[in-house]
Design a protein around this motif. Sequence first.
Motif, PDB file in Angstrom:
ATOM      1  N   SER A   5      20.051  11.676 -43.079  1.00 57.53           N
ATOM      2  CA  SER A   5      19.788  10.596 -42.131  1.00 57.53           C
ATOM      3  C   SER A   5      18.817  11.060 -41.051  1.00 57.53           C
ATOM      4  O   SER A   5      18.817  12.220 -40.663  1.00 57.53           O
ATOM      5  CB  SER A   5      21.095  10.152 -41.464  1.00 57.53           C
ATOM      6  N   PHE A   6      17.990  10.154 -40.611  1.00 60.26           N
ATOM      7  CA  PHE A   6      17.102  10.485 -39.501  1.00 60.26           C
ATOM      8  C   PHE A   6      17.227   9.433 -38.415  1.00 60.26           C
ATOM      9  O   PHE A   6      17.488   8.260 -38.683  1.00 60.26           O
ATOM     10  CB  PHE A   6      15.638  10.594 -39.974  1.00 60.26           C
ATOM     11  N   PHE A   7      17.060   9.888 -37.185  1.00 60.53           N
ATOM     12  CA  PHE A   7      17.105   8.995 -36.034  1.00 60.53           C
ATOM     13  C   PHE A   7      15.869   9.245 -35.183  1.00 60.53           C
ATOM     14  O   PHE A   7      15.564  10.391 -34.854  1.00 60.53           O
ATOM     15  CB  PHE A   7      18.366   9.248 -35.194  1.00 60.53           C
ATOM     16  N   VAL A   8      15.153   8.181 -34.872  1.00 53.40           N
ATOM     17  CA  VAL A   8      14.012   8.273 -33.976  1.00 53.40           C
ATOM     18  C   VAL A   8      14.495   7.902 -32.585  1.00 53.40           C
ATOM     19  O   VAL A   8      15.200   6.907 -32.412  1.00 53.40           O
ATOM     20  CB  VAL A   8      12.866   7.349 -34.429  1.00 53.40           C
ATOM     21  N   GLN A   9      14.147   8.708 -31.592  1.00 49.98           N
ATOM     22  CA  GLN A   9      14.686   8.511 -30.255  1.00 49.98           C
ATOM     23  C   GLN A   9      13.598   8.180 -29.231  1.00 49.98           C
ATOM     24  O   GLN A   9      12.469   8.678 -29.332  1.00 49.98           O
ATOM     25  CB  GLN A   9      15.429   9.760 -29.788  1.00 49.98           C
ATOM     26  N   TRP A  10      13.993   7.352 -28.291  1.00 50.50           N
ATOM     27  CA  TRP A  10      13.153   7.017 -27.149  1.00 50.50           C
ATOM     28  C   TRP A  10      13.993   7.122 -25.877  1.00 50.50           C
ATOM     29  O   TRP A  10      15.211   7.000 -25.920  1.00 50.50           O
ATOM     30  CB  TRP A  10      12.625   5.587 -27.255  1.00 50.50           C
ATOM     31  N   ARG A  11      13.337   7.364 -24.768  1.00 47.96           N
ATOM     32  CA  ARG A  11      13.960   7.175 -23.475  1.00 47.96           C
ATOM     33  C   ARG A  11      13.217   6.024 -22.798  1.00 47.96           C
ATOM     34  O   ARG A  11      12.064   5.751 -23.125  1.00 47.96           O
ATOM     35  CB  ARG A  11      13.919   8.446 -22.619  1.00 47.96           C
ATOM     36  N   ILE A  38       9.465   1.339 -18.578  1.00 49.70           N
ATOM     37  CA  ILE A  38       8.505   2.263 -19.172  1.00 49.70           C
ATOM     38  C   ILE A  38       9.201   2.993 -20.313  1.00 49.70           C
ATOM     39  O   ILE A  38      10.100   3.807 -20.070  1.00 49.70           O
ATOM     40  CB  ILE A  38       7.981   3.299 -18.157  1.00 49.70           C
ATOM     41  N   PRO A  39       8.829   2.715 -21.579  1.00 46.41           N
ATOM     42  CA  PRO A  39       9.434   3.445 -22.702  1.00 46.41           C
ATOM     43  C   PRO A  39       8.644   4.707 -23.042  1.00 46.41           C
ATOM     44  O   PRO A  39       7.422   4.764 -22.874  1.00 46.41           O
ATOM     45  CB  PRO A  39       9.346   2.423 -23.849  1.00 46.41           C
ATOM     46  N   PHE A  40       9.369   5.748 -23.505  1.00 43.33           N
ATOM     47  CA  PHE A  40       8.759   7.018 -23.902  1.00 43.33           C
ATOM     48  C   PHE A  40       9.319   7.428 -25.265  1.00 43.33           C
ATOM     49  O   PHE A  40      10.534   7.401 -25.470  1.00 43.33           O
ATOM     50  CB  PHE A  40       9.086   8.134 -22.900  1.00 43.33           C
ATOM     51  N   TYR A  41       8.435   7.831 -26.142  1.00 44.63           N
ATOM     52  CA  TYR A  41       8.853   8.363 -27.438  1.00 44.63           C
ATOM     53  C   TYR A  41       9.350   9.791 -27.266  1.00 44.63           C
ATOM     54  O   TYR A  41       8.723  10.593 -26.569  1.00 44.63           O
ATOM     55  CB  TYR A  41       7.668   8.331 -28.404  1.00 44.63           C
ATOM     56  N   MET A  42      10.480  10.132 -27.874  1.00 47.30           N
ATOM     57  CA  MET A  42      11.052  11.463 -27.716  1.00 47.30           C
ATOM     58  C   MET A  42      10.988  12.319 -28.975  1.00 47.30           C
ATOM     59  O   MET A  42      11.102  13.536 -28.905  1.00 47.30           O
ATOM     60  CB  MET A  42      12.517  11.352 -27.277  1.00 47.30           C
ATOM     61  N   GLY A  43      10.859  11.701 -30.138  1.00 47.50           N
ATOM     62  CA  GLY A  43      10.812  12.482 -31.366  1.00 47.50           C
ATOM     63  C   GLY A  43      11.879  12.044 -32.352  1.00 47.50           C
ATOM     64  O   GLY A  43      12.627  11.089 -32.126  1.00 47.50           O
ATOM     65  N   MET A  44      11.968  12.762 -33.457  1.00 47.92           N
ATOM     66  CA  MET A  44      12.884  12.414 -34.551  1.00 47.92           C
ATOM     67  C   MET A  44      13.894  13.523 -34.773  1.00 47.92           C
ATOM     68  O   MET A  44      13.571  14.710 -34.667  1.00 47.92           O
ATOM     69  CB  MET A  44      12.091  12.178 -35.835  1.00 47.92           C
ATOM     70  N   ARG A  45      15.134  13.140 -35.075  1.00 49.54           N
ATOM     71  CA  ARG A  45      16.176  14.107 -35.404  1.00 49.54           C
ATOM     72  C   ARG A  45      16.665  13.826 -36.820  1.00 49.54           C
ATOM     73  O   ARG A  45      16.829  12.672 -37.220  1.00 49.54           O
ATOM     74  CB  ARG A  45      17.369  14.008 -34.462  1.00 49.54           C
ATOM     75  N   VAL A  46      16.908  14.875 -37.577  1.00 48.46           N
ATOM     76  CA  VAL A  46      17.458  14.750 -38.924  1.00 48.46           C
ATOM     77  C   VAL A  46      18.897  15.244 -38.905  1.00 48.46           C
ATOM     78  O   VAL A  46      19.185  16.317 -38.365  1.00 48.46           O
ATOM     79  CB  VAL A  46      16.636  15.557 -39.950  1.00 48.46           C
ATOM     80  N   VAL A  47      19.802  14.448 -39.477  1.00 43.11           N
ATOM     81  CA  VAL A  47      21.217  14.791 -39.505  1.00 43.11           C
ATOM     82  C   VAL A  47      21.630  15.073 -40.939  1.00 43.11           C
ATOM     83  O   VAL A  47      21.458  14.224 -41.825  1.00 43.11           O
ATOM     84  CB  VAL A  47      22.074  13.656 -38.913  1.00 43.11           C
ATOM     85  N   LEU A  48      22.155  16.264 -41.185  1.00 47.39           N
ATOM     86  CA  LEU A  48      22.635  16.672 -42.509  1.00 47.39           C
ATOM     87  C   LEU A  48      21.556  16.541 -43.579  1.00 47.39           C
ATOM     88  O   LEU A  48      21.836  16.240 -44.736  1.00 47.39           O
ATOM     89  CB  LEU A  48      23.866  15.842 -42.911  1.00 47.39           C
ATOM     90  N   ASP A  49      20.308  16.764 -43.175  1.00 46.12           N
ATOM     91  CA  ASP A  49      19.158  16.740 -44.086  1.00 46.12           C
ATOM     92  C   ASP A  49      18.968  15.403 -44.789  1.00 46.12           C
ATOM     93  O   ASP A  49      18.230  15.307 -45.759  1.00 46.12           O
ATOM     94  CB  ASP A  49      19.285  17.851 -45.146  1.00 46.12           C
TER      95      ASP A  49
END
Length: 324
Positions: A214-220, A201-212
Motif C-alpha cells: 500500500s502507498f499513501f501520498v501525504q500533504w500538509r 496553503i497546501p504542501f506536498y510532503m511525499g509518498m510512504r509505502v506500507v508493507l511494500d
Amino acid sequence: PPSYLSAPRNRPEGKVLETVGVFEAPKQHGKYETGQLFLHSVFGYRGIVLFPWQARLYDRDVASPVTEKNENVAGHGSKEVKGKTHTYYQVLIDARDCPHISQRSQTEAVTFLANHDDSRALYAIPGLDYVSHEDILPYSSTDQVPIQHELFERFLMYDQTKVPPFVARDTLCAWQEKNHPWLELSDVHRETTENIRVTVIPFYMGMRVVLDKSFFVQWRYCIRLENLDSEVVQLRERHWRIFSLSGTLETVRGRGVVGREPVLSKEQPAFQYSSHVSLQASSGHMWGTFRFERPDGSHFDVRIPPFSLESNKDEKTPPSGLHW
C-alpha cells in the motif's frame, strides 16, 4: 523622524521596552530579499526572510470577469477563479516571541516525512513560517544577531556592506535546493464568508509505502482564520470533504481544530494552524466549512475554499533534515 521598534524584556521588577530596530517603509512594489528583518503585521512576532516564493493566489473574494485560456483555474460551484501571482516568504520566527503567539499561531507548522522507509516518521522544524507580502512590516537593526533561532547563524551571516546586512550562507542555499519540493508553496486559496476570511496553503510532503504494497501520498495544509469584523466569534466545529482520485469521498466532522476552539476578536483577530492528510492516490481535492458561534449563541458556517492536492511527479529523493 524614524519610528523605533520596541520589544518587551523581562527583568526581576517587571517588563520594560527596549529598542530593537528602526521601522522602514513597506515595499509597495517588488519583493523583500533574503535577510530582511520584519515585524509580522497580524501576529506581531519578529522574523527574518529566508527566501521569497512566487505563488498563485486564488482569491474567491475577487471576481474574474473573463477567464483566459491556458491559465490555472480553480472552480467553486459555478464560480471560476483565476490565479494571480503573489509573493510569499519562507521566514524564521524569533524564539523569544513564540510564547506570546502560541495561542494564535502554531510555531512548528513546517513538517516533513523523515524518509520513505519509516511509514510513521514525521519531524517538525520549529519557528518556520510562510507569510504573504502584506504581512511584512520591515525594519532594520544594527544587532549582528537580531533574531534568536537555532538556525539563524547556520543559515545567515552578517555583512555590513549589504542591504539588508544579512546574507545567505551556503548551507541555506543547499538546504533550499535539496528540500525545494517540500518547502515550496505554489497555490494559495482564500475566501471570505460573513467577514471571516479563510486562507489555505497546501504542501506536498511525499509518498510512504506500507508493507511494500500500500502507498499513501501525504500533504500538509496551513490554514489562517481572520475575523475582519469587530464582533467576537468562536470556532466550534469543522466539516471536511476529502475527494481522492481513486474515487473515494470522505467526510470528516469534529469539534474545533487541532484540539482548540479559538476565539477571534478585535484584539486577537487571527488564528493559524496546520494539519495533514493522506490519500491512496496521487491527487485529490478538499473543501468544507467551519462552524462559528456568535455571543448570542447563534451559529453560522464559513466556507473553506476548495483546493487541490497535487503530487510532485518528478520526486526522486526524500526531504533532507537539518543535518550537514
